[in-house]
Design a protein around this motif. Structure first.
Motif, short mmCIF file in Angstrom:
data_model
loop_
_atom_site.label_atom_id
_atom_site.label_comp_id
_atom_site.label_asym_id
_atom_site.label_seq_id
_atom_site.Cartn_x
_atom_site.Cartn_y
_atom_site.Cartn_z
N HIS A 526 0.82 -1.20 0.00
CA HIS A 526 0.00 0.00 0.00
C HIS A 526 0.86 1.26 0.00
O HIS A 526 0.60 2.20 -0.75
CB HIS A 526 -0.92 0.02 1.24
N VAL A 527 1.88 1.25 0.84
CA VAL A 527 2.76 2.43 0.92
C VAL A 527 3.43 2.65 -0.43
O VAL A 527 3.56 3.77 -0.90
CB VAL A 527 3.80 2.23 2.05
N LYS A 528 3.83 1.56 -1.06
CA LYS A 528 4.47 1.67 -2.37
C LYS A 528 3.55 2.39 -3.36
O LYS A 528 3.94 3.32 -4.03
CB LYS A 528 4.81 0.27 -2.89
N ARG A 529 2.29 1.95 -3.41
CA ARG A 529 1.38 2.53 -4.40
C ARG A 529 0.95 3.95 -4.02
O ARG A 529 0.76 4.80 -4.89
CB ARG A 529 0.17 1.61 -4.57
N TYR A 530 0.79 4.19 -2.73
CA TYR A 530 0.32 5.51 -2.30
C TYR A 530 1.38 6.58 -2.52
O TYR A 530 1.09 7.69 -2.92
CB TYR A 530 -0.09 5.45 -0.83
N THR A 531 2.65 6.19 -2.27
CA THR A 531 3.72 7.18 -2.42
C THR A 531 4.42 7.07 -3.76
O THR A 531 5.19 7.95 -4.12
CB THR A 531 4.79 6.99 -1.33
N THR A 532 4.19 6.01 -4.50
CA THR A 532 4.90 5.64 -5.74
C THR A 532 6.37 5.32 -5.48
O THR A 532 7.19 5.34 -6.38
CB THR A 532 4.80 6.68 -6.87
N LEU A 533 6.69 4.94 -4.25
CA LEU A 533 8.06 4.54 -3.92
C LEU A 533 8.46 3.28 -4.72
O LEU A 533 7.76 2.28 -4.68
CB LEU A 533 8.13 4.22 -2.41
N GLY A 534 9.58 3.37 -5.40
CA GLY A 534 10.08 2.19 -6.11
C GLY A 534 9.30 1.82 -7.35
O GLY A 534 9.43 0.73 -7.87
N MET A 535 8.46 2.76 -7.84
CA MET A 535 7.66 2.44 -9.02
C MET A 535 8.20 3.10 -10.28
O MET A 535 7.56 3.07 -11.32
CB MET A 535 6.20 2.84 -8.79
N ALA A 536 9.37 3.69 -10.21
CA ALA A 536 9.94 4.34 -11.38
C ALA A 536 10.69 3.31 -12.23
O ALA A 536 10.68 2.13 -11.93
CB ALA A 536 10.88 5.46 -10.94
N THR A 537 11.36 3.81 -13.27
CA THR A 537 11.94 2.88 -14.24
C THR A 537 13.04 2.01 -13.64
O THR A 537 13.29 0.92 -14.15
CB THR A 537 12.53 3.63 -15.45
N GLU A 538 13.70 2.45 -12.56
CA GLU A 538 14.74 1.58 -11.99
C GLU A 538 14.16 0.71 -10.88
O GLU A 538 14.90 -0.02 -10.23
CB GLU A 538 15.98 2.35 -11.52
N GLN A 539 12.83 0.79 -10.67
CA GLN A 539 12.15 -0.12 -9.75
C GLN A 539 12.74 -0.08 -8.35
O GLN A 539 12.81 -1.10 -7.67
CB GLN A 539 12.20 -1.56 -10.29
N GLY A 540 13.21 1.07 -7.95
CA GLY A 540 13.65 1.25 -6.57
C GLY A 540 14.93 0.54 -6.20
O GLY A 540 15.12 0.19 -5.04
#
Lengths: 979, 86
Positions: A526-540
């Motif tokens: 949930h935190v990942k999706r809410y903050t978009t943490l680690g969802m960029a092209t380098e996948q965090g």
């Protein structure tokens, strides 16, 4: 002046090879072996991008595929490629690169103003800020956000790059060619099994390329070269550089993307089938969360080391190293060796165990952290805070950060494996692995060069043992000097301010995560999706673990309990074009050409696609300016004289064996056992749910040989269905099936003069007495063994004449020659369709999966003397209802107005409620009747014969007045076909 | 995913077409009840674990196979021609 930051000696670059390239329109020079990032740094270019949300200036942060900041656009025009990581782009002569996500320029970006709007852009801002008013979303908010945020731009043009798809098989796939991977591949290669060694970098060696270690007494690059040379000479070993293994799938299938080694070569999408795989993907260094940790000049310590050692580039003049690991000290030493002034090494640890070598001149600040950085578009200095409360500012233009190392374990999760927290490594380590996968080296927690080499060898032996193959007697490689992997778990500087970034690429700060937790988002997914943490092209890759640590702290829970977000393929970005590979444009699917195609082309035929087939639609003649003129002429020629049509596209299936008749009885709704040899019969098949599946004629050529035709569209499906019926339902029947669609060229020869034309092609007697309606026979045609069937789709006296496919074109020419005296003409699918509508024959638009045999007016064919596929369900009571729409004919009463397939039939006056009575399935102009006609399905059809209805087509804004009639418009008694 | 075709050897799943529960081979008699027929034509178990199912090797030998597959792990346990009844 160029290459002001290039070191005078050293590095694994080819100084003789000068490569010109441009960045944002300015020309620079790099060297062979450079990446775009190292070449930019060599030229002193440290500002390379703007961040995603806040447009903060950013520089190179890594020297590998973990890069979150240095994303650029490559090439121009249609070939423009957005979001390329400068740290992985192999420098080529003439390379054109541009920074992205900035306007008007990289140095001055007006959007950086959004930094002061930051409170609006915190965690979950998508869900909160732009909620009201709703009408603003599409017109104002979305365009605004799209312009401000986002990464590179697509060209919008067709992708011109070359792609290929290939398959490879091996016994052992080694993923990653660092020390562990090289040791594993060497042992497996020597053991003689088929090995593929893949690495995403264009040079093998991994961390060895930038380390100071010697292996077996050789400098690391020399040892690598030796191993590579030996592997290259082994015929059972394939070396795949520039190849990112991006996914692990069921059954030992791996996806990999190989970038081209030379301009113009294709990018290759590999599907690798491996019996065993060894994951030696190394470990990923992470940074530390503190205020201003994103400023250009701040980079990972391992990156700084790679730039000086591998690329002979000085990332700055004066460095501070901020490290919680022993490895950070090795990076400090590398910088000092290269002549960079290392002002201080700041380490939060109070004491450091032996093994860390301190250069005499380097100042160590223990028990201290970096509190913040200073500067604007480049780093000017850092503020250091000591545990005793002391503070100082140190001037520097590069800050090398080592927060710790995390095993690169993404591939261990693709089949569902969950990493486990390791209290010794202070990192997540691979959890339960798929049976064929072995993790080794730093990916498995062996964090020193020597341990990685040893572990690679161990993994090779384990894999060979699993394959039942003896290991090669490779001596364990020895790395010197001994390294230590000491570290303290350290994620975040306690006093971190509002500009303490966790995820650099998505601009996610520590306070965003704190806020998410305050708002009730606790689970890691949930935190990942809410903050978009680690969802960029380098996948965090550089951020995920720090983010988890911030989350763990905010929730007051141990890391082991927090867990990691699920890793899914692809590990590396894969262009859609690579997955499509050669399956694009004309090669997207095969094109099938009937035997008369080239002849028809020479006649100027107009073609249409029918499934994979190209079929002649009509044959325009000089002077005909509208397709209807050609089609009307073709229909009139057949109805009054003679014409022919290539029907080779129909599915053809030989059904042989002593039970062939019994088998057909179970497939078709009507009877077959009593069909005489030399006769053809129309048949209809149902699906097991009772609805019509396909129709066609089947002939009995010999007692145990039937020849079936199917519709063009269903040829494959019917063949599969028959094999199913035989192999799965009634294997006891003696039946053999063979598809003969491509073996026979078959032509419909139709019209009152067709018998006279046929007589000129065959020697057999084809008089009506000798060869009556529905006769079928093998006979010599043009002197070759052929088949003739007296069947009619057009309703005229007609035959279908078949010869082996290679004689198809000869038959066309013979038909034209033999028919000249009778005014013969070829006709296409349009005329074919008009004539079948005139005759009320159901085709694809009617046999649409919703119609039963009764609906099609074929209920009387349904045998009650036998079981057949679909009978039981077709007899369900509701399917017998007269209220079900049944096939009827329609005549347009609106002058010069045709019907539209898809139009709905309604009463002329609406008495309220649902008055949809049925729909139009097929429509045509009938030159025979001089009227627009159609076929359709209508409820209470019998009672409505003669009724007037509206055919309403609101989608195309048309409406026609129609009269309901019998579906058979021409020759209802079938006298012509029997003539 | 690989399927060990008894005629062709290990082949990629993309060569096969999937049909579903292998109970389809047990077609009811015409005289069986409506319930039995409805069950046969429309209703399928959604098994988690070992599952016997029909696959058609359309881009291969054309054989219909009964493949036993674990729907959780995706492991293929066995593959045999549908025409040979146990």
């Amino acid at each position: 002046m160029s290459e002001t930051c290039r070191l005078p000696t050293g590095g694994l670059i080819d100084r003789a090879q000068q490569l010109q390239f441009t960045f944002d329109g300015r020309s620079y020079v790099g060297r062979g072996g450079d990446t775009l990032a190292s070449a930019l740094l060599a030229n002193g270019v440290r500002l390379v991008g703007r961040s995603f949300k806040y447009h903060r200036p950013r520089g190179h942060y890594t020297a590998n595929s973990s890069e979150p900041n240095a994303l650029v656009e490559l090439n121009a025009g249609a070939a423009r490629e957005p979001n390329a990581k400068a740290t992985t782009v192999e420098l080529r002569d003439g390379l054109v690169a541009r920074s992205q996500n900035r306007w008007p320029s990289l140095r001055f970006d007006v959007m950086a103003a959004s930094s002061w709007a930051a409170p609006l852009l915190t965690a979950g801002f998508y869900y909160k800020t732009f909620m009201w008013p709703a009408s603003f979303w599409e017109r104002v908010y979305e365009p605004l956000i799209r312009r401000a945020a986002g990464l590179g731009r697509l060209s919008g043009g067709a992708d011109e790059d070359a792609y290929e798809r290939r398959h490879a098989h091996c016994d052992i796939l080694v993923i990653g060619a660092g020390p562990a991977g090289l040791a594993a591949a060497l042992d497996a290669g020597r053991a003689g099994v088929r090995v593929i060694l893949a690495d995403e970098d264009f040079r093998f060696g991994g961390q060895l390329l930038s380390g100071a270690a010697a292996v077996d007494g050789q400098l690391a690059p020399d040892w690598i070269a030796g191993v590579e040379a030996e592997l290259r000479n082994l015929p059972n070993v394939t070396l795949a550089a520039r190849t990112a293994v991006f996914g692990m799938y069921d059954g030992g299938v791996f996806g990999a993307l190989q970038n081209p080694s030379a301009e113009g070569d294709p990018t290759v999408y590999w599907k690798i089938l491996a019996k065993r795989a060894i994951l030696t993907a190394g470990a990923l260094e992470r940074g530390v969360v503190f205020n201003g940790n994103d400023r250009p000049g701040v980079m990972l310590a391992s990156a700084a080391r790679a730039y000086v050692r591998r690329f002979a580039v000085r990332p700055g003049e004066r460095a501070v190293v901020f490290t919680a690991t022993d490895d950070g000290w090795r990076s400090a030493a590398a910088l000092a060796d290269a002549g960079v002034d290392v002002a201080a090494v700041v380490d939060p640890r109070e004491q450091i165990a032996g093994g860390v070598q301190l250069d005499g001149d380097t100042r160590a600040v223990l028990g201290a952290v970096i509190e913040t950085t200073h500067g604007r578009t480049c780093l000017r200095g850092v503020s250091v805070a000591r545990r005793d409360g002391g503070r100082e500012r140190i001037e520097c233009d590069v800050l090398a950060v080592s927060g710790g190392w995390s095993p690169n374990l993404a591939l261990t999760c693709h089949l569902g494996g969950a990493p486990t927290w390791n209290e010794t490594l202070h990192a997540f380590a691979p959890g339960a692995l798929p049976p064929i996968l072995i993790a080794a080296g730093a990916a498995a927690g062996a964090m020193t060069t020597h341990a990685a080499l040893t572990d690679g060898l161990r993994a090779a032996r384990q894999a060979l043992d699993g394959l039942g193959r003896p290991a090669a007697a490779t001596d364990p490689p020895v790395a010197t000097p001994a390294e230590t992997a000491g570290h303290m778990p350290f994620w975040r500087v306690a006093s971190a301010g509002s500009r303490a970034f966790v995820d650099l690429q998505h601009d996610v700060t520590a306070s965003d995560i704190d806020q998410a937790v305050r708002e009730g988002f606790h689970a890691v997914e949930h935190v990942k999706r809410y903050t978009t943490l680690g969802m960029a092209t380098e996948q965090g890759r550089t951020s995920a673990v720090n983010g988890l640590a911030v989350l763990a702290e905010a929730r007051g829970r141990p890391m082991a309990e927090i867990g990691v977000p699920r890793h899914r393929p692809p590990y590396a970005p894969v262009p859609i074009g690579a997955l499509a590979a050669e399956n694009r444009a004309d090669a997207f699917r095969p094109r099938r050409l009937p035997p008369s195609h080239h002849w028809a082309e020479a006649q100027g035929a107009v073609f249409m696609e029918a499934g994979l087939w190209m079929r002649a639609q009509y044959f325009p003649r000089p002077g005909e300016t509208h397709w209807r003129q050609s089609v009307d002429r073709e229909v009139e020629t057949v109805r009054t004289g003679v014409g022919f049509c290539d029907v080779s596209t129909l599915g053809k299936i030989d059904v042989c064996g002593s039970d062939a008749g019994a088998f057909l009885e179970r497939l078709y709704i009507n009877g077959w056992r009593k069909l005489a040899v030399g006769k053809a019969r129309y048949g209809l098949m149902l699906r097991e749910d009772g609805f019509a599946f396909d129709d066609g004629t089947t002939s009995r050529l010999r007692p145990d040989h039937y020849f079936m035709t199917t519709t063009t569209a269903n040829a494959g499906a019917v063949f599969q269905h028959m094999k199913y019926a035989h192999q799965c339902l009634w294997p006891e029947l003696d039946v053999q099936l063979a598809s003969a669609t491509d073996q026979w060229a078959q032509f419909a020869l139709a019209g009152p003069r067709s018998r006279e034309v046929l007589a000129r092609l065959v020697s057999a007697d084809v008089s009506s007495d000798a060869f009556p309606f529905m006769a079928a026979a093998e006979m010599s045609v043009l002197g070759v063994p052929g088949r003739v069937f007296r069947i009619s789709f057009s309703g005229e006296l007609a035959y279908e004449v078949a010869v082996p496919a290679r004689f198809g074109e000869a038959l066309v020419r013979a038909l034209m020659e033999a028919g000249r005296d009778f005014g013969i003409c070829p006709y296409g699918t349009e005329a074919l369709g008009v004539m079948r509508i005139e005759k009320g024959h159901a085709a694809g638009p009617e046999i649409d999966g919703h119609a039963t045999a009764q609906d099609l007016g074929l209920g009387r064919m349904m045998s009650t003397k036998k079981d057949y596929i679909g009978r039981r369900m077709a007899e369900r009571a509701l399917l017998q209802s007269e209220r079900r729409p049944r096939l009827i004919g329609l005549t347009s009463l609106t002058p010069d107005a045709g019907l539209q397939a898809g139009a709905h039939l309604t009463a002329l006056t609406t008495e309220g409620g649902n008055d949809d009575l049925g729909y139009v399935t097929s429509a045509a102009y009938s030159p025979t009747l001089g009227r627009h006609i159609g076929l359709g399905f209508l409820a209470n059809a019998q009672a409505r014969l003669g009724a007037r209805l509206r055919a309403a087509d609101p989608v195309r804004g048309r409406e026609t007045l129609v009269e309901v009639c019998s579906a058979v418009f021409v020759d209802p008694d079938g006298e012509r076909a029997r003539a | 995913m690989l399927i060990p075709c008894p005629y062709c050897g290990q082949r990629l799943a993309s060569e096969f077409a999937y049909m579903g529960d292998a109970r389809l081979t047990k077609r009811p008699d015409y005289s069986d009840t409506d319930d039995l027929w409805t069950d046969y034509v429309y209703l399928r178990d959604n098994a988690a674990g070992p599952h016997r199912e029909l696959w058609y090797h359309g881009f291969g030998c054309g054989a219909w196979l009964v493949v036993e597959r674990d729907t959780v792990s995706h492991d293929i346990i066995s593959a045999a021609p549908a025409s040979t009844r146990p």
